[in-house]
Design an enzyme around this catalytic site. Sequence first.
Site, PDB file in Angstrom:
ATOM      1  N   GLU A  33       0.838  -1.225   0.000  1.00  0.00           N
ATOM      2  CA  GLU A  33       0.000   0.000   0.000  1.00  0.00           C
ATOM      3  C   GLU A  33       0.861   1.259   0.000  1.00  0.00           C
ATOM      4  O   GLU A  33       0.487   2.268   0.601  1.00  0.00           O
ATOM      5  CB  GLU A  33      -0.928   0.033   1.215  1.00  0.00           C
ATOM      6  CG  GLU A  33      -2.179  -0.758   1.105  1.00  0.00           C
ATOM      7  CD  GLU A  33      -2.805  -0.731  -0.254  1.00  0.00           C
ATOM      8  OE1 GLU A  33      -2.810   0.331  -0.897  1.00  0.00           O
ATOM      9  OE2 GLU A  33      -3.271  -1.785  -0.673  1.00  0.00           O
TER      10      GLU A  33
HETATM   11  C1  FAD Z   1       2.805  -9.758   0.157  1.00  0.00           C
HETATM   12  C2  FAD Z   1       2.574  -8.619  -0.792  1.00  0.00           C
HETATM   13  C3  FAD Z   1       1.268  -8.284  -1.141  1.00  0.00           C
HETATM   14  C4  FAD Z   1       1.037  -7.250  -2.042  1.00  0.00           C
HETATM   15  N1  FAD Z   1      -0.254  -6.989  -2.465  1.00  0.00           N
HETATM   16  C5  FAD Z   1      -0.442  -6.144  -3.521  1.00  0.00           C
HETATM   17  C6  FAD Z   1      -1.731  -6.023  -4.136  1.00  0.00           C
HETATM   18  O1  FAD Z   1      -2.722  -6.620  -3.713  1.00  0.00           O
HETATM   19  N2  FAD Z   1      -1.843  -5.225  -5.226  1.00  0.00           N
HETATM   20  C7  FAD Z   1      -0.783  -4.552  -5.757  1.00  0.00           C
HETATM   21  O2  FAD Z   1      -0.950  -3.881  -6.747  1.00  0.00           O
HETATM   22  N3  FAD Z   1       0.453  -4.633  -5.176  1.00  0.00           N
HETATM   23  C8  FAD Z   1       0.634  -5.417  -4.081  1.00  0.00           C
HETATM   24  N4  FAD Z   1       1.885  -5.531  -3.517  1.00  0.00           N
HETATM   25  C9  FAD Z   1       2.983  -4.732  -4.030  1.00  0.00           C
HETATM   26  C10 FAD Z   1       3.412  -3.630  -3.073  1.00  0.00           C
HETATM   27  O3  FAD Z   1       2.422  -2.648  -2.966  1.00  0.00           O
HETATM   28  C11 FAD Z   1       4.765  -3.099  -3.583  1.00  0.00           C
HETATM   29  O4  FAD Z   1       5.722  -4.106  -3.326  1.00  0.00           O
HETATM   30  C12 FAD Z   1       5.156  -1.798  -2.912  1.00  0.00           C
HETATM   31  O5  FAD Z   1       4.296  -0.763  -3.316  1.00  0.00           O
HETATM   32  C13 FAD Z   1       6.595  -1.376  -3.226  1.00  0.00           C
HETATM   33  O6  FAD Z   1       6.912  -1.517  -4.576  1.00  0.00           O
HETATM   34  P1  FAD Z   1       8.224  -2.323  -4.986  1.00  0.00           P
HETATM   35  O7  FAD Z   1       8.199  -3.620  -4.275  1.00  0.00           O
HETATM   36  O8  FAD Z   1       8.318  -2.371  -6.455  1.00  0.00           O
HETATM   37  O9  FAD Z   1       9.399  -1.477  -4.390  1.00  0.00           O
HETATM   38  P2  FAD Z   1      10.154  -0.256  -5.105  1.00  0.00           P
HETATM   39  O10 FAD Z   1       9.163   0.706  -5.657  1.00  0.00           O
HETATM   40  O11 FAD Z   1      11.168  -0.797  -6.030  1.00  0.00           O
HETATM   41  O12 FAD Z   1      10.882   0.423  -3.866  1.00  0.00           O
HETATM   42  C14 FAD Z   1      12.112  -0.067  -3.309  1.00  0.00           C
HETATM   43  C15 FAD Z   1      12.581   0.898  -2.214  1.00  0.00           C
HETATM   44  O13 FAD Z   1      12.809   2.192  -2.790  1.00  0.00           O
HETATM   45  C16 FAD Z   1      12.038   3.176  -2.130  1.00  0.00           C
HETATM   46  N5  FAD Z   1      11.572   4.159  -3.117  1.00  0.00           N
HETATM   47  C17 FAD Z   1      11.027   3.935  -4.333  1.00  0.00           C
HETATM   48  N6  FAD Z   1      10.711   5.090  -4.919  1.00  0.00           N
HETATM   49  C18 FAD Z   1      11.060   6.078  -4.065  1.00  0.00           C
HETATM   50  C19 FAD Z   1      10.955   7.497  -4.080  1.00  0.00           C
HETATM   51  N7  FAD Z   1      10.392   8.145  -5.098  1.00  0.00           N
HETATM   52  N8  FAD Z   1      11.413   8.173  -3.008  1.00  0.00           N
HETATM   53  C20 FAD Z   1      11.943   7.544  -1.940  1.00  0.00           C
HETATM   54  N9  FAD Z   1      12.043   6.202  -1.876  1.00  0.00           N
HETATM   55  C21 FAD Z   1      11.612   5.482  -2.924  1.00  0.00           C
HETATM   56  C22 FAD Z   1      10.881   2.432  -1.496  1.00  0.00           C
HETATM   57  O14 FAD Z   1      10.341   3.118  -0.382  1.00  0.00           O
HETATM   58  C23 FAD Z   1      11.537   1.115  -1.123  1.00  0.00           C
HETATM   59  O15 FAD Z   1      12.178   1.242   0.112  1.00  0.00           O
HETATM   60  C24 FAD Z   1       2.136  -6.528  -2.570  1.00  0.00           C
HETATM   61  C25 FAD Z   1       3.437  -6.859  -2.183  1.00  0.00           C
HETATM   62  C26 FAD Z   1       3.669  -7.900  -1.331  1.00  0.00           C
HETATM   63  C27 FAD Z   1       5.083  -8.260  -0.995  1.00  0.00           C
END
Ligand code: FAD
Length: 596
Positions: free
Chosen positions: A438
């Site tokens: 989220e």
């Molecule tokens: C168990 C699980 C359930 C999930 N359920 C859903 C779901 O139902 N629907 C759905 O759509 N998604 C879902 N997700 C996805 C989840 O919302 C994302 O994993 C999350 O939003 C982070 O995206 P990412 O993993 O690509 O991390 P990234 O976006 O790659 O981020 C990696 C790191 O970089 C930081 N970062 C990235 N951009 C910035 C910025 N602009 N400024 C500062 N820091 C930054 C982040 O805070 C993080 O620490 C789920 C994930 C998991 C693991």
Amino acid sequence: MEYKAPLRDMRFVLHELFDATGHCELLGNGLDRELIDGVLEEAARYTGGEIAPLNRNSDEEGVTLENGEVRTPQGFVEAYKQYVDNGWASMTGPTEYGGQGFPQLVASNFHEMLMGASLSFRIYSGLTEGAVLALYKHGSEELKNAYLEKLVSGRWSGTMCLTEPQAGTDLALLRTRAEPQADGSYTVSGSKIFISGGEHDMSENIVHLVLARLPDAPAGVKGISLLLVPKFIANADGTPGERNALSCGAIEHKMGIKGAATCVMNFDGATGWVVGEPNQGLACMFTMMNDARFQVGLQGLGIAEQAYQGSLAYARERLQSRGLAGAQHPDKVADPIIVHPDVRRMLLTQKTLVEGSRMLAAYCARQLDLEHGHPEPSYRKAASKRAALLIPIVKAFFTDMGQEVASLGVQVYGGHGYIREWGMEQLMRDSRITQLYEGTNGIQALDYIRRKLLGDGGAELSAFQAEFSEVCDRQIDRPALHDMASKVQARIGEWRELSAEIIAATGRDPQEIGAVSVDFLQYSAYVLLAGLWLQAAARAQDALEQGSGEEAFYQAKLASADFYLRRVLPRASAHREAIKGGAECLMALPETDFAF
Ligand SMILES: Cc1cc2nc3c(=O)[nH]c(=O)nc-3n(C[C@H](O)[C@H](O)[C@H](O)COP(=O)(O)OP(=O)(O)OC[C@H]3O[C@@H](n4cnc5c(N)ncnc54)[C@H](O)[C@@H]3O)c2cc1C
């Protein structure tokens, strides 16, 4: 691990601090105190008796995927049937679609109980409520008529499909496409990852809300549309019809919430319909995301409550060493560990963070209700601003707090905390995801500072601070509360100064926004909880002065407020210092020089 809903504390917050009955009268939903308490007692029986016993096994058993079908852990299907049949699913749904229209102020207590009893179980239903909100607010009449009643009842469940391998935080990068068809529908093609409840065996149909790009859509977030893509396309009579061209390609093997299916969802020219206006998908999704973020905050709170309950029970039973001031239980071979100051530090930290957060959850829930249901438009607008300010704090602070409280739970259990059969390490693993999905907590903090603080030049935050300052003014002349009120008042003054300094610093250097955001969110949350603890103490003092029969309960509230202000609130100073450290020291090191 046994789960017992904290009904007394919930009633304290609902009735003694937030006048739930008056709130319900204002909203005109016909709920009175007897009904509210009756529903919560029944909710406590259901969550403690039916859901909590499934949690441990769901972690061991996990979910399985065979021939595209996901099988959930033993007992989930039956428990979900009760969830639907007994009306828990429809609690907050709009009444014109068969819902019961419960306000968040009341329903959030039930949701907290569900999260505490089993986060994995709750995940299958949590996003349905957000999908209902998005569809109700933005969907066409045809889509609402075909899907809303079933979603509200819980017979069909909903998902939120945003994330793709290359598009996590940055949704501008998403590639899923939607092509218009002659009949007004679209064919949706692409792959989504990490989809909670994307496939499972608990509901008759699964309705996916998918973010995708239409042909010739503008680049970036301005070219994203929201589509409703059901697993089974609804027949005219409301039954699930033709199987759509979508499937679960894989399930993730995770650190925690192992009973919840996290799916790779492949859309292979699946039929869907646009919700809201084309290219306005992100705005529609925000309706769902606000609710989802509040709910994820409650996940942190629910798990923290469960961890506290386990810790307290263990600390009362585990006999180790004698108290520093001599034996407290000389009849036993050693004293229970609850006599040791350090164990009490951990328990009281857990207790005051949990109970403080429950008050903030209620404050926020009340604003969400007023935003949608206050009879006066100007009040609806004001509540909407206040809720928007609070959502990132609730999401990020509660989930960080959940992880801390679960970790303290492991510590209270000693080595047994690290052993699976005791259940405490599961809470620590299960709660870890809440800080990530989220929108990661880092992103929540950016939202708080960029959109909520800087968005209006600090006006809404300043109004909020003034409200808390008035609370202090009302209590400061009461001898029993003078010290507490002065301490909180001083912090509110400091919070105002810090907010102004941050607005000025970010104006000079945009890097300051990201450099101070997490610390400022944490700082704000600790001060907010201090204001709420002052209100709890004031209510407890009133009750004691009026000669309430529950002296121990109210004395405990006063003692907890005192502990929070002396032993937890000082954390705010560390965050303030870090904020003053600024961006320069973060950005000075060249990317190439992080390691040699
Ligand atoms: C168990 C699980 C359930 C999930 N359920 C859903 C779901 O139902 N629907 C759905 O759509 N998604 C879902 N997700 C996805 C989840 O919302 C994302 O994993 C999350 O939003 C982070 O995206 P990412 O993993 O690509 O991390 P990234 O976006 O790659 O981020 C990696 C790191 O970089 C930081 N970062 C990235 N951009 C910035 C910025 N602009 N400024 C500062 N820091 C930054 C982040 O805070 C993080 O620490 C789920 C994930 C998991 C693991």
